[in-house]
Design a protein around this motif. Sequence first.
Motif, PDB file in Angstrom:
ATOM      1  N   PHE A 181     -38.883  -8.310  20.760  1.00  0.00           N
ATOM      2  CA  PHE A 181     -38.769  -9.607  20.091  1.00  0.00           C
ATOM      3  C   PHE A 181     -38.258  -9.431  18.661  1.00  0.00           C
ATOM      4  CE2 PHE A 181     -41.758 -10.334  23.522  1.00  0.00           C
ATOM      5  CZ  PHE A 181     -41.208 -11.459  24.107  1.00  0.00           C
ATOM      6  N   ARG A 182     -37.404  -8.453  18.485  1.00  0.00           N
ATOM      7  CA  ARG A 182     -36.811  -8.118  17.186  1.00  0.00           C
ATOM      8  C   ARG A 182     -36.230  -9.342  16.492  1.00  0.00           C
ATOM      9  NH1 ARG A 182     -31.113  -5.666  16.101  1.00  0.00           N
ATOM     10  NH2 ARG A 182     -31.523  -4.480  14.219  1.00  0.00           N
ATOM     11  N   TYR A 183     -35.592 -10.185  17.261  1.00  0.00           N
ATOM     12  CA  TYR A 183     -34.914 -11.357  16.696  1.00  0.00           C
ATOM     13  C   TYR A 183     -35.864 -12.275  15.936  1.00  0.00           C
ATOM     14  CZ  TYR A 183     -36.729 -13.528  20.967  1.00  0.00           C
ATOM     15  OH  TYR A 183     -37.538 -13.966  21.976  1.00  0.00           O
ATOM     16  N   ALA A 184     -37.154 -12.230  16.257  1.00  0.00           N
ATOM     17  CA  ALA A 184     -38.124 -13.082  15.561  1.00  0.00           C
ATOM     18  C   ALA A 184     -38.214 -12.736  14.085  1.00  0.00           C
ATOM     19  CB  ALA A 184     -39.494 -12.963  16.207  1.00  0.00           C
ATOM     20  N   ARG A 185     -37.909 -11.497  13.732  1.00  0.00           N
ATOM     21  CA  ARG A 185     -37.926 -11.098  12.324  1.00  0.00           C
ATOM     22  C   ARG A 185     -36.953 -11.949  11.504  1.00  0.00           C
ATOM     23  NH1 ARG A 185     -39.307  -5.196  11.343  1.00  0.00           N
ATOM     24  NH2 ARG A 185     -40.352  -4.522  13.232  1.00  0.00           N
ATOM     25  N   THR A 186     -35.876 -12.404  12.141  1.00  0.00           N
ATOM     26  CA  THR A 186     -34.865 -13.159  11.403  1.00  0.00           C
ATOM     27  C   THR A 186     -35.317 -14.573  11.075  1.00  0.00           C
ATOM     28  OG1 THR A 186     -33.753 -13.965  13.405  1.00  0.00           O
ATOM     29  CG2 THR A 186     -32.975 -11.885  12.464  1.00  0.00           C
ATOM     30  N   PHE A 187     -36.166 -15.163  11.916  1.00  0.00           N
ATOM     31  CA  PHE A 187     -36.497 -16.564  11.658  1.00  0.00           C
ATOM     32  C   PHE A 187     -37.951 -16.837  11.305  1.00  0.00           C
ATOM     33  CE2 PHE A 187     -36.018 -16.248  16.336  1.00  0.00           C
ATOM     34  CZ  PHE A 187     -37.291 -16.576  16.750  1.00  0.00           C
ATOM     35  N   LEU A 188     -38.810 -15.829  11.263  1.00  0.00           N
ATOM     36  CA  LEU A 188     -40.174 -16.069  10.788  1.00  0.00           C
ATOM     37  C   LEU A 188     -40.198 -16.636   9.368  1.00  0.00           C
ATOM     38  CD1 LEU A 188     -42.042 -13.118  12.464  1.00  0.00           C
ATOM     39  CD2 LEU A 188     -42.797 -15.510  12.508  1.00  0.00           C
ATOM     40  N   PRO A 189     -39.280 -16.222   8.469  1.00  0.00           N
ATOM     41  CA  PRO A 189     -39.265 -16.847   7.142  1.00  0.00           C
ATOM     42  C   PRO A 189     -39.012 -18.359   7.173  1.00  0.00           C
ATOM     43  CG  PRO A 189     -38.086 -14.790   7.068  1.00  0.00           C
ATOM     44  CD  PRO A 189     -38.376 -15.076   8.524  1.00  0.00           C
ATOM     45  N   PHE A 190     -38.277 -18.836   8.154  1.00  0.00           N
ATOM     46  CA  PHE A 190     -38.036 -20.274   8.271  1.00  0.00           C
ATOM     47  C   PHE A 190     -39.315 -21.029   8.639  1.00  0.00           C
ATOM     48  CE2 PHE A 190     -33.793 -18.464   9.234  1.00  0.00           C
ATOM     49  CZ  PHE A 190     -33.098 -19.009   8.169  1.00  0.00           C
ATOM     50  N   PHE A 191     -40.322 -20.298   9.138  1.00  0.00           N
ATOM     51  CA  PHE A 191     -41.608 -20.887   9.498  1.00  0.00           C
ATOM     52  C   PHE A 191     -42.672 -20.619   8.439  1.00  0.00           C
ATOM     53  CE2 PHE A 191     -39.245 -20.952  13.329  1.00  0.00           C
ATOM     54  CZ  PHE A 191     -39.750 -21.988  14.084  1.00  0.00           C
ATOM     55  N   GLY A 192     -42.292 -19.919   7.356  1.00  0.00           N
ATOM     56  CA  GLY A 192     -43.205 -19.736   6.248  1.00  0.00           C
ATOM     57  C   GLY A 192     -43.598 -18.319   5.903  1.00  0.00           C
ATOM     58  N   SER A 193     -43.134 -17.335   6.649  1.00  0.00           N
ATOM     59  CA  SER A 193     -43.439 -15.951   6.293  1.00  0.00           C
ATOM     60  C   SER A 193     -42.674 -15.575   5.029  1.00  0.00           C
ATOM     61  CB  SER A 193     -43.066 -15.002   7.435  1.00  0.00           C
ATOM     62  OG  SER A 193     -43.438 -13.681   7.104  1.00  0.00           O
ATOM     63  N   GLU A 194     -43.356 -14.926   4.100  1.00  0.00           N
ATOM     64  CA  GLU A 194     -42.790 -14.648   2.781  1.00  0.00           C
ATOM     65  C   GLU A 194     -41.816 -13.474   2.746  1.00  0.00           C
ATOM     66  OE1 GLU A 194     -43.364 -16.345  -0.143  1.00  0.00           O
ATOM     67  OE2 GLU A 194     -44.513 -17.796   1.006  1.00  0.00           O
ATOM     68  N   THR A 195     -41.939 -12.530   3.666  1.00  0.00           N
ATOM     69  CA  THR A 195     -41.204 -11.278   3.567  1.00  0.00           C
ATOM     70  C   THR A 195     -40.717 -10.826   4.933  1.00  0.00           C
ATOM     71  OG1 THR A 195     -42.595 -10.590   1.715  1.00  0.00           O
ATOM     72  CG2 THR A 195     -41.412  -8.857   2.836  1.00  0.00           C
TER      73      THR A 195
ATOM     74  N   GLY B  75     -30.775   2.044   5.363  1.00  0.00           N
ATOM     75  CA  GLY B  75     -30.072   3.229   5.830  1.00  0.00           C
ATOM     76  C   GLY B  75     -30.634   3.735   7.138  1.00  0.00           C
ATOM     77  N   THR B  76     -31.917   4.070   7.139  1.00  0.00           N
ATOM     78  CA  THR B  76     -32.564   4.593   8.329  1.00  0.00           C
ATOM     79  C   THR B  76     -33.812   3.767   8.615  1.00  0.00           C
ATOM     80  OG1 THR B  76     -31.806   6.826   7.775  1.00  0.00           O
ATOM     81  CG2 THR B  76     -33.588   6.646   9.379  1.00  0.00           C
ATOM     82  N   PRO B  77     -33.895   3.165   9.802  1.00  0.00           N
ATOM     83  CA  PRO B  77     -35.082   2.375  10.126  1.00  0.00           C
ATOM     84  C   PRO B  77     -36.341   3.231  10.101  1.00  0.00           C
ATOM     85  CG  PRO B  77     -33.380   2.112  11.818  1.00  0.00           C
ATOM     86  CD  PRO B  77     -32.931   3.190  10.897  1.00  0.00           C
ATOM     87  N   THR B  78     -37.432   2.645   9.636  1.00  0.00           N
ATOM     88  CA  THR B  78     -38.716   3.336   9.660  1.00  0.00           C
ATOM     89  C   THR B  78     -39.604   2.819  10.782  1.00  0.00           C
ATOM     90  OG1 THR B  78     -39.633   1.807   8.039  1.00  0.00           O
ATOM     91  CG2 THR B  78     -38.659   3.838   7.186  1.00  0.00           C
ATOM     92  N   ALA B  79     -39.143   1.781  11.469  1.00  0.00           N
ATOM     93  CA  ALA B  79     -39.884   1.236  12.608  1.00  0.00           C
ATOM     94  C   ALA B  79     -38.895   0.625  13.594  1.00  0.00           C
ATOM     95  CB  ALA B  79     -40.867   0.169  12.135  1.00  0.00           C
ATOM     96  N   GLU B  80     -39.228   0.712  14.866  1.00  0.00           N
ATOM     97  CA  GLU B  80     -38.380   0.130  15.902  1.00  0.00           C
ATOM     98  C   GLU B  80     -38.209  -1.362  15.652  1.00  0.00           C
ATOM     99  OE1 GLU B  80     -38.235  -0.559  20.729  1.00  0.00           O
ATOM    100  OE2 GLU B  80     -39.992   0.394  19.830  1.00  0.00           O
ATOM    101  N   GLY B  81     -36.974  -1.837  15.734  1.00  0.00           N
ATOM    102  CA  GLY B  81     -36.695  -3.259  15.587  1.00  0.00           C
ATOM    103  C   GLY B  81     -36.312  -3.696  14.194  1.00  0.00           C
ATOM    104  N   GLN B  82     -36.423  -2.803  13.202  1.00  0.00           N
ATOM    105  CA  GLN B  82     -36.045  -3.190  11.841  1.00  0.00           C
ATOM    106  C   GLN B  82     -34.545  -3.429  11.754  1.00  0.00           C
ATOM    107  OE1 GLN B  82     -37.311  -0.175   9.085  1.00  0.00           O
ATOM    108  NE2 GLN B  82     -39.101  -1.354   8.508  1.00  0.00           N
ATOM    109  N   TYR B  83     -34.186  -4.447  10.980  1.00  0.00           N
ATOM    110  CA  TYR B  83     -32.792  -4.728  10.678  1.00  0.00           C
ATOM    111  C   TYR B  83     -32.388  -4.020   9.394  1.00  0.00           C
ATOM    112  CZ  TYR B  83     -32.534  -8.542  14.074  1.00  0.00           C
ATOM    113  OH  TYR B  83     -32.520  -9.280  15.232  1.00  0.00           O
ATOM    114  N   ASP B  84     -31.131  -3.677   9.310  1.00  0.00           N
ATOM    115  CA  ASP B  84     -30.557  -3.268   8.033  1.00  0.00           C
ATOM    116  C   ASP B  84     -30.534  -4.522   7.164  1.00  0.00           C
ATOM    117  OD1 ASP B  84     -27.981  -3.195   6.238  1.00  0.00           O
ATOM    118  OD2 ASP B  84     -28.468  -1.105   6.670  1.00  0.00           O
ATOM    119  N   ILE B  85     -30.788  -4.373   5.882  1.00  0.00           N
ATOM    120  CA  ILE B  85     -30.869  -5.524   4.974  1.00  0.00           C
ATOM    121  C   ILE B  85     -29.590  -6.366   5.018  1.00  0.00           C
ATOM    122  CG2 ILE B  85     -30.136  -4.200   2.944  1.00  0.00           C
ATOM    123  CD1 ILE B  85     -32.632  -7.121   2.942  1.00  0.00           C
ATOM    124  N   ARG B  86     -28.438  -5.725   5.144  1.00  0.00           N
ATOM    125  CA  ARG B  86     -27.174  -6.483   5.196  1.00  0.00           C
ATOM    126  C   ARG B  86     -27.075  -7.301   6.482  1.00  0.00           C
ATOM    127  NH1 ARG B  86     -26.627  -1.664   2.676  1.00  0.00           N
ATOM    128  NH2 ARG B  86     -26.362  -0.609   4.654  1.00  0.00           N
TER     129      ARG B  86
END
Length: 99
Positions: A56-70, A76-87
């Motif tokens: 459910f990686r994609y949820a990271r992109t829209f949780l802020p639209f529901f109120g998550s702050e961060t 460069g190198t993900p530290t956890a499965e599912g992390q997006y590059d900041i860009r």
Amino acid sequence: MPSPDDLLAIERDLRSYGDIPKIAVTPASAHDLLDLLSFTLDAEKPIITTVMGGEFRYARTFLPFFGSETVYCHIGTPTAEGQYDIRELEQLQELLAYR
């Protein structure tokens, strides 16, 4: 994945330790993800919610639209499965933003 009632109890407990609780869960289904989105929307602010894993990686992109702050990303190198590059995340959020 904690139940909605358990999420509320976790939030309450975490707020006794600091100002901004972070709750990271691993949804097992789309219904779990909907529960997390609903919890995030209704939670006392500020709050950080996120998902772990790649399914459910994609949820990271829209949780802020529901109120998550961060959103936790990498530069460069993900530290956890599912992390997006900041860009990547910046591009996705720009595409998703309502204008």
